[in-house]
Design an enzyme around this catalytic site. Sequence first.
Site, PDB file in Angstrom:
ATOM      1  N   TRP A 184      -3.248  -8.706  -3.880  1.00  0.00           N
ATOM      2  CA  TRP A 184      -2.887  -9.816  -2.999  1.00  0.00           C
ATOM      3  C   TRP A 184      -3.116 -11.137  -3.722  1.00  0.00           C
ATOM      4  O   TRP A 184      -4.062 -11.260  -4.509  1.00  0.00           O
ATOM      5  CB  TRP A 184      -3.730  -9.777  -1.712  1.00  0.00           C
TER       6      TRP A 184
ATOM      7  N   PHE B 229       1.904  -0.877  10.064  1.00  0.00           N
ATOM      8  CA  PHE B 229       0.945  -1.067   8.982  1.00  0.00           C
ATOM      9  C   PHE B 229       0.506   0.282   8.406  1.00  0.00           C
ATOM     10  O   PHE B 229       0.916   1.340   8.865  1.00  0.00           O
ATOM     11  CB  PHE B 229      -0.265  -1.864   9.502  1.00  0.00           C
ATOM     12  N   SER B 230      -0.408   0.223   7.444  1.00  0.00           N
ATOM     13  CA  SER B 230      -0.730   1.406   6.647  1.00  0.00           C
ATOM     14  C   SER B 230      -1.275   2.573   7.457  1.00  0.00           C
ATOM     15  O   SER B 230      -1.870   2.384   8.523  1.00  0.00           O
ATOM     16  CB  SER B 230      -1.755   1.035   5.575  1.00  0.00           C
TER      17      SER B 230
ATOM     18  N   ASP C 220       0.780  -1.254   0.000  1.00  0.00           N
ATOM     19  CA  ASP C 220       0.000   0.000   0.000  1.00  0.00           C
ATOM     20  C   ASP C 220       0.811   1.303   0.000  1.00  0.00           C
ATOM     21  O   ASP C 220       1.775   1.440   0.753  1.00  0.00           O
ATOM     22  CB  ASP C 220      -0.853   0.113   1.271  1.00  0.00           C
TER      23      ASP C 220
HETATM   24  C1  FRU Z   1      -3.901  -3.590   2.710  1.00  0.00           C
HETATM   25  C2  FRU Z   1      -3.281  -4.036   4.022  1.00  0.00           C
HETATM   26  C3  FRU Z   1      -3.643  -3.069   5.134  1.00  0.00           C
HETATM   27  C4  FRU Z   1      -2.517  -3.253   6.096  1.00  0.00           C
HETATM   28  C5  FRU Z   1      -1.353  -3.490   5.181  1.00  0.00           C
HETATM   29  C6  FRU Z   1      -0.311  -4.424   5.725  1.00  0.00           C
HETATM   30  O1  FRU Z   1      -3.266  -4.061   1.585  1.00  0.00           O
HETATM   31  O2  FRU Z   1      -3.697  -5.352   4.324  1.00  0.00           O
HETATM   32  O3  FRU Z   1      -4.906  -3.276   5.700  1.00  0.00           O
HETATM   33  O4  FRU Z   1      -2.335  -2.133   6.904  1.00  0.00           O
HETATM   34  O5  FRU Z   1      -1.871  -4.014   3.984  1.00  0.00           O
HETATM   35  O6  FRU Z   1       0.813  -4.444   4.908  1.00  0.00           O
END
Ligand code: FRU
Length: 490
Positions: free
Chosen positions: A311, A100-101, A41
């Site tokens: 994904w 994470f994001s 992301d």
């Molecule tokens: C989306 C996600 C987010 C998470 C991040 C982890 O692609 O699953 O929800 O913060 O990637 O890398």
Amino acid sequence: MKHNEALLKAEKFQQKMETIAQNDYWRPQYHIAAPANWINDPNGFCFYKGEYHLFYQYHPYSSQWGPMHWGHVASKDLVNWELRPIALAPTDEYDKDGCFSGSAIEKDGNLYLLYTGHVDLDNSNGGNDRIETQCLAVSHDGLCFDKVENNPVIKSLPENLNIKTEHFRDPKVWKHGDWYYTVVGVQTKEESGQVVVYKSQDLINWEFLNIMATSSVKENLGFMWECPNFAEVNGHEALILSPQGVKPEGNKFLNVHQSGYFLGKMDYQTGIFHRDSKFDLLDYGFDFYAPQIMQDEKNNRCLMIAWLDMWESNMPEQENHWAGMMSIPRVLEVKNNMIYSKPAEELSKLHKSKVHYEQVIEEATSFEGVNGDCYQLDVDFDLKNAQGFVLKLRVSATEETVISYDKDTKIFKLNRDKSGRGVNGEREVAIEPIGEKINLQIFSDRSSLEIFINDGQRVLSSRIYPSKEAKGIVFIPNGSMNTNIDFYQI
Ligand code: FRU
């Protein structure tokens, strides 16, 4: 390990892999990718001290997803991006298994990153498999980021809600009046997607405001809403989401996860976003996820960048020590009650040379100088005397990526069955001609295609992995078709 040490260690490791990764033919020439190893992301998209900044989910130690860091690039013009030091590493108790994001915002001249601290739990005896909290880091120069002492700044969700507390991630912050707001993605106990909203005056103390938007399991809107964004788009408001697990409906929603939006209205008193449109996709291709917007106040526009991957997809570049890239920056616009996305105008700086043709064609035609692997192809197909067309890109003796349109079905298709290594399949979307014309703007890079149709009304993006010989472009009319081409090498 201390944060600074972890960042230095990651920098060093990344440099070891750079040469192999960057010599790979599939490396993008004008899209953002990490120097080496895995990215997903886009995070922290913002404008700070005269530059656009983009961070990204980054695993500097391998070309597979792993404990998330934040990589960082910056640009004065959205076109030439410079690498900056890695901004965040997962070194603290509250983010030890991943930063994470999240997003970024300027306050009092400093740049703040609001992100999710992710901690894995052993749930072999039942219970939650993780703890997710919201955390803050600050920088005085846009280069070095320190996590604040008060972390996590949002520790938990209120208990009386119908929310599964372990999925609580991807804060996207914005300012409205004197308050900062952040949306965060969550999941209901029945496993449908939801977004909550908090408010704060100092970015440190956050107050839960409400469940901003929700879905029921009956709606087919997925089991979790990742990466929410609240967006203001030319006088309209939108809630952009990346729902996981929307089920296919006919030929729609064929990717594992989706990214799309609701138009609607935010009520800041109650914290409720009233949706008034159906969920629609922002991109109908194979590879587009977790878009993040930024309000570009300087230019009065709403920009968006997404991860140009999906994904669970094959990523043949992983064997060459890198994985993943970003989309080109796109400008959002609401027209006809839907979001259009167009390439940012600045991308025209990339043009190295131009050829132009306007010609009626009746059979398969290639034009001199119209071929390559890095280009922008703008074309108008006039279907007054034609039933449709096929356009083949990245063509070699054995490879081709095929776009097609038929006037009766009004279906536009993108097929990558013969696009090269590792990927295949078809995506489609219904397109209404403008008058009798279909307009395409196509951005090709070494291993990607982004196809904007009818002024950005629909977009299809895809990773493809052709050989370097695959540079042909063939126009095949079904009938007699006036074809107006502007082709720019990049
Ligand atoms: C989306 C996600 C987010 C998470 C991040 C982890 O692609 O699953 O929800 O913060 O990637 O890398």
